[in-house]
Design an enzyme around this catalytic site. Sequence first.
Site, PDB file in Angstrom:
ATOM      1  N   CYS A  36       2.764  -8.540   0.647  1.00 43.55           N
ATOM      2  CA  CYS A  36       2.102  -9.706   2.019  1.00 43.55           C
ATOM      3  C   CYS A  36       3.940  -9.890   2.149  1.00 43.55           C
ATOM      4  CB  CYS A  36       1.250 -10.360   0.979  1.00 43.55           C
ATOM      5  SG  CYS A  36       1.795 -12.273   2.039  1.00 43.55           S
TER       6      CYS A  36
ATOM      7  N   GLU B 231     -21.396 -34.842 -14.612  1.00 44.65           N
ATOM      8  CA  GLU B 231     -19.945 -35.722 -14.171  1.00 44.65           C
ATOM      9  C   GLU B 231     -19.349 -36.224 -13.904  1.00 44.65           C
ATOM     10  OE1 GLU B 231     -18.166 -32.377 -12.529  1.00 44.65           O
ATOM     11  OE2 GLU B 231     -17.463 -34.124 -11.451  1.00 44.65           O
TER      12      GLU B 231
ATOM     13  N   CYS C 115     -13.072 -21.069 -16.194  1.00 50.04           N
ATOM     14  CA  CYS C 115     -12.276 -20.527 -15.578  1.00 50.04           C
ATOM     15  C   CYS C 115     -11.075 -20.342 -16.165  1.00 50.04           C
ATOM     16  CB  CYS C 115     -12.155 -20.692 -14.252  1.00 50.04           C
ATOM     17  SG  CYS C 115     -12.097 -22.877 -14.223  1.00 50.04           S
TER      18      CYS C 115
HETATM   19  N1  SAH Z   1     -19.927 -26.173 -11.528  1.00 42.89           N
HETATM   20  C1  SAH Z   1     -19.838 -26.978 -11.046  1.00 42.89           C
HETATM   21  C2  SAH Z   1     -18.299 -27.444 -10.625  1.00 42.89           C
HETATM   22  C3  SAH Z   1     -17.524 -26.890 -12.045  1.00 42.89           C
HETATM   23  S1  SAH Z   1     -15.623 -27.592 -12.307  1.00 42.89           S
HETATM   24  C4  SAH Z   1     -19.612 -25.717 -10.762  1.00 42.89           C
HETATM   25  O1  SAH Z   1     -19.845 -24.839  -9.621  1.00 42.89           O
HETATM   26  O2  SAH Z   1     -19.400 -26.204  -9.141  1.00 42.89           O
HETATM   27  C5  SAH Z   1     -16.048 -28.658 -13.111  1.00 42.89           C
HETATM   28  C6  SAH Z   1     -16.233 -29.678 -13.417  1.00 42.89           C
HETATM   29  O3  SAH Z   1     -15.795 -30.736 -14.558  1.00 42.89           O
HETATM   30  C7  SAH Z   1     -15.150 -30.600 -12.444  1.00 42.89           C
HETATM   31  O4  SAH Z   1     -16.245 -31.069 -11.774  1.00 42.89           O
HETATM   32  C8  SAH Z   1     -14.427 -32.396 -13.115  1.00 42.89           C
HETATM   33  O5  SAH Z   1     -14.514 -32.721 -12.113  1.00 42.89           O
HETATM   34  C9  SAH Z   1     -15.373 -32.085 -13.533  1.00 42.89           C
HETATM   35  N2  SAH Z   1     -14.964 -32.766 -15.364  1.00 42.89           N
HETATM   36  C10 SAH Z   1     -13.843 -32.475 -15.772  1.00 42.89           C
HETATM   37  N3  SAH Z   1     -13.471 -33.292 -16.506  1.00 42.89           N
HETATM   38  C11 SAH Z   1     -14.764 -33.735 -17.243  1.00 42.89           C
HETATM   39  C12 SAH Z   1     -15.146 -34.400 -17.986  1.00 42.89           C
HETATM   40  N4  SAH Z   1     -14.642 -34.728 -18.940  1.00 42.89           N
HETATM   41  N5  SAH Z   1     -16.840 -35.118 -18.163  1.00 42.89           N
HETATM   42  C13 SAH Z   1     -17.581 -34.438 -17.016  1.00 42.89           C
HETATM   43  N6  SAH Z   1     -16.941 -33.305 -16.550  1.00 42.89           N
HETATM   44  C14 SAH Z   1     -15.543 -33.229 -16.456  1.00 42.89           C
END
Ligand code: SAH
Length: 410
Positions: free
Chosen positions: A33, A290, A365
């Site tokens: 790229c 969440e 991830c």
């Molecule tokens: N399962 C969802 C989002 C995963 S990303 C999907 O697949 O779309 C991880 C998520 O964890 C984010 O939305 C973030 O806001 C949330 N998060 C981060 N720390 C957290 C905590 N201590 N308690 C609850 N949620 C949290």
Amino acid sequence: MEKKTVKRTENRAEKKKNFRETGTQNQKRDTGCPYAKKCGGCDYQGMPYEEQLQKKQAYIRRLMEPYCRVKPIVAMENPYHYRHKVQAAFGIVRGGKIVAGVYEKKSHDVVDIEQCLIENEEADAIIRDVKAMLRSFKIKTYDEDSGYGLLRHVLVRKGYHSGQIMVVLVLASPVLPSKNNFVKALRKNHPDISTVVINVNDKKTSMVLGGRNITVYGKGFIEDELCGLTFRISPNSFYQVNPAQTELLYRKAIEFAGLTGRERVIDAYCGTGTIGLIAAARAKEVMGVELNKDAIRDAITNAKRNDIHNIKFYNADAGEFMTEMAERGEKADAVIMDPPRTGSSEAFLASLVKLAPKRVVYVSCGPDSLAADLKYLTKRGFEVKECVPFDCFAFTRHTECVVEIQRKHM
Ligand code: SAH
């Protein structure tokens, strides 16, 4: 000296030309790229896709070795142009040229990107057109140092199945000159644009989006389908950037939960509720938890939109929520957890041990934090059955994993 400079310039022009030709016509060829050096968004630019997959597979195998077998990584059918969320910073360089793209590594200079190998091509075309329209509409790009100017970023989101497109113009103040004509001109080339939103970000911040949205065309959000359900995507919503792979990943996660229709399921770190809503059809009840308030609002909307009634969403820290559940002596049959890259917390894991669900599905991830959390759980009554890596981010070093965990029979 002079000769060298000229040669370098020619090389760059040549490279750009090759990239344009091969990038669009023959997507299987791994050309480097032209922006790779400056942009820094991809770690494996120029590396054949097969080799990228092998690297990721070997890394996950090494990390998971003490715990379980690792299935072959689920590859993308086409590793190019998979990002359905594209965001470009706008700026101006010496000589007055308007540029749009990403910030250069470790700086706030914008690298002007005409077309990116991993971004959706139509989204890139929209950003190019916005860039070309600015002068005639007398719209100035925002300058971070002086705080002068209007357009900071453009964010484009495209629904993978629906094809709906949302354009978000991030402005330093709420007024866009001749906004109706602007939208009309943009939609002339891109009739699939279904909504245009002004997002106001008047703070001195490196965050892209501000808190206020003004819809100037359409509904202010788009919808997309995932595993047979419809999800609303607003400008500030979290939604996976690679929907094709996400669909495969969610299906695997739900398969690992082993649902029969009688279970009580927790969807921890549920975001906008995607996994829990898909699981709900196969469970007795689902609880989604969440931390982000806006995500919970979207999750509730998504439940209504899909007519799903056996799910409840809680706006709380997942660790605290689980601890309280465990203290009340409540039970869950399956916990699906999808924490951020840093992994989950000790409080969360400790309460998971107390709740003792038969099955835990860990969507991750961040493979390193995943391995650390598995170390904790395997010492406390759980065994890891299988890990399936998914390549959701070709050309970057990132890998998603879905892990099947079961409570040991004691
Ligand atoms: N399962 C969802 C989002 C995963 S990303 C999907 O697949 O779309 C991880 C998520 O964890 C984010 O939305 C973030 O806001 C949330 N998060 C981060 N720390 C957290 C905590 N201590 N308690 C609850 N949620 C949290």
